[in-house]
Motif scaffolding. Sequence first.
Motif, PDB file in Angstrom:
ATOM      1  N   ILE A  14       8.036  -1.304   7.864  1.00 59.23           N
ATOM      2  CA  ILE A  14       8.541  -0.863   6.562  1.00 59.23           C
ATOM      3  C   ILE A  14       7.924  -1.709   5.457  1.00 59.23           C
ATOM      4  O   ILE A  14       7.434  -1.190   4.448  1.00 59.23           O
ATOM      5  N   ARG A  15       7.969  -3.028   5.622  1.00 61.13           N
ATOM      6  CA  ARG A  15       7.401  -3.916   4.613  1.00 61.13           C
ATOM      7  C   ARG A  15       5.928  -3.617   4.409  1.00 61.13           C
ATOM      8  O   ARG A  15       5.445  -3.533   3.272  1.00 61.13           O
ATOM      9  N   ALA A  16       5.189  -3.447   5.514  1.00 66.28           N
ATOM     10  CA  ALA A  16       3.751  -3.188   5.410  1.00 66.28           C
ATOM     11  C   ALA A  16       3.485  -1.865   4.696  1.00 66.28           C
ATOM     12  O   ALA A  16       2.556  -1.765   3.882  1.00 66.28           O
ATOM     13  N   ASP A  17       4.299  -0.845   4.974  1.00 67.69           N
ATOM     14  CA  ASP A  17       4.073   0.450   4.336  1.00 67.69           C
ATOM     15  C   ASP A  17       4.409   0.393   2.848  1.00 67.69           C
ATOM     16  O   ASP A  17       3.664   0.932   2.018  1.00 67.69           O
ATOM     17  N   LEU A  18       5.504  -0.256   2.504  1.00 65.17           N
ATOM     18  CA  LEU A  18       5.843  -0.400   1.089  1.00 65.17           C
ATOM     19  C   LEU A  18       4.785  -1.233   0.364  1.00 65.17           C
ATOM     20  O   LEU A  18       4.406  -0.922  -0.765  1.00 65.17           O
ATOM     21  N   ARG A  19       4.316  -2.276   1.012  1.00 66.36           N
ATOM     22  CA  ARG A  19       3.269  -3.110   0.418  1.00 66.36           C
ATOM     23  C   ARG A  19       2.014  -2.277   0.155  1.00 66.36           C
ATOM     24  O   ARG A  19       1.404  -2.362  -0.907  1.00 66.36           O
ATOM     25  N   ARG A  20       1.634  -1.476   1.148  1.00 69.69           N
ATOM     26  CA  ARG A  20       0.455  -0.616   0.991  1.00 69.69           C
ATOM     27  C   ARG A  20       0.635   0.316  -0.194  1.00 69.69           C
ATOM     28  O   ARG A  20      -0.273   0.485  -1.012  1.00 69.69           O
ATOM     29  N   ARG A  21       1.809   0.929  -0.302  1.00 74.70           N
ATOM     30  CA  ARG A  21       2.064   1.890  -1.375  1.00 74.70           C
ATOM     31  C   ARG A  21       2.038   1.227  -2.755  1.00 74.70           C
ATOM     32  O   ARG A  21       1.592   1.820  -3.733  1.00 74.70           O
ATOM     33  N   ILE A  22       2.518  -0.017  -2.828  1.00 74.42           N
ATOM     34  CA  ILE A  22       2.505  -0.741  -4.104  1.00 74.42           C
ATOM     35  C   ILE A  22       1.086  -1.136  -4.483  1.00 74.42           C
ATOM     36  O   ILE A  22       0.651  -0.919  -5.624  1.00 74.42           O
ATOM     37  N   ILE A  23       0.334  -1.703  -3.531  1.00 77.68           N
ATOM     38  CA  ILE A  23      -1.039  -2.131  -3.816  1.00 77.68           C
ATOM     39  C   ILE A  23      -1.909  -0.931  -4.178  1.00 77.68           C
ATOM     40  O   ILE A  23      -2.765  -1.002  -5.072  1.00 77.68           O
ATOM     41  N   ALA A  24      -1.698   0.202  -3.497  1.00 75.19           N
ATOM     42  CA  ALA A  24      -2.493   1.407  -3.762  1.00 75.19           C
ATOM     43  C   ALA A  24      -2.014   2.164  -4.995  1.00 75.19           C
ATOM     44  O   ALA A  24      -2.602   3.182  -5.358  1.00 75.19           O
ATOM     45  N   LEU A  25      -0.946   1.664  -5.644  1.00 75.02           N
ATOM     46  CA  LEU A  25      -0.386   2.268  -6.858  1.00 75.02           C
ATOM     47  C   LEU A  25       0.292   3.618  -6.599  1.00 75.02           C
ATOM     48  O   LEU A  25       0.519   4.385  -7.531  1.00 75.02           O
TER      49      LEU A  25
END
Length: 223
Positions: A14-25
């Motif tokens: 979950i953390r990794a997916d949310l992180r990806r979504r934030i970094i990718a805007l």
Amino acid sequence: MKSSKKFETRDGEIRADLRRRIIALELPPGTALSRQQLQEQYTLSSTPIRDALLQLQEEGLVAIQPQSRTCVTLIDGEQARQAHFLRSTIEREIASRLARTAGPELHTTLDRLIRLQEDVSRHDLYLFAQLDQEFHEELFIAAGLEHVHDAIRRESIHIDRIRALHLPLGDKTARILDEHRRIAEALRTGSAEQAGTAMTQHLSQSIGMAAELRRLHPNYFAA
């Protein structure tokens, strides 16, 4: 014990997916994050969502206001500038050193990553950015500086989002590919000065665009 281990792995996902979504805007700076909506999206209870958000807060990607709201942090231009200075200084030295010491394995790896970037450059900007990071990570590994790489990555969240804003503009992907080729060629020919210069020029592009990106997206940047 078995279910606990599975639960911890799921939290990390979950953390990794949310992180990806934030970094990718996909989740832009300033976006309010509803825990209820996140629970529904990930089909999980409140506890793993809360834990993931707390970890992202530690990274500086979300801000949690108790009894109020949770939102994606704004891009901090000053932190991005300092992270760029750190990264540029270290990677220039690494490129210069590897021009003198790198073996054929590194050249083969860099050529492979460049080919993969060529294949995805027009249709998957997120994967292109991931391959870009892998290109640089391989240089740290070849120099025996993996822990330094990890430290720099932790400090690079704001510059990563600036690069995500910059990547779709104009011929940015083509320029990155050309710069990667120049770095790889300088390493192959053993030119320490050219390798260091190519690396410095490569890393300066997005931070040099920060003021223009702030003008285009004023709501994404901290004052």
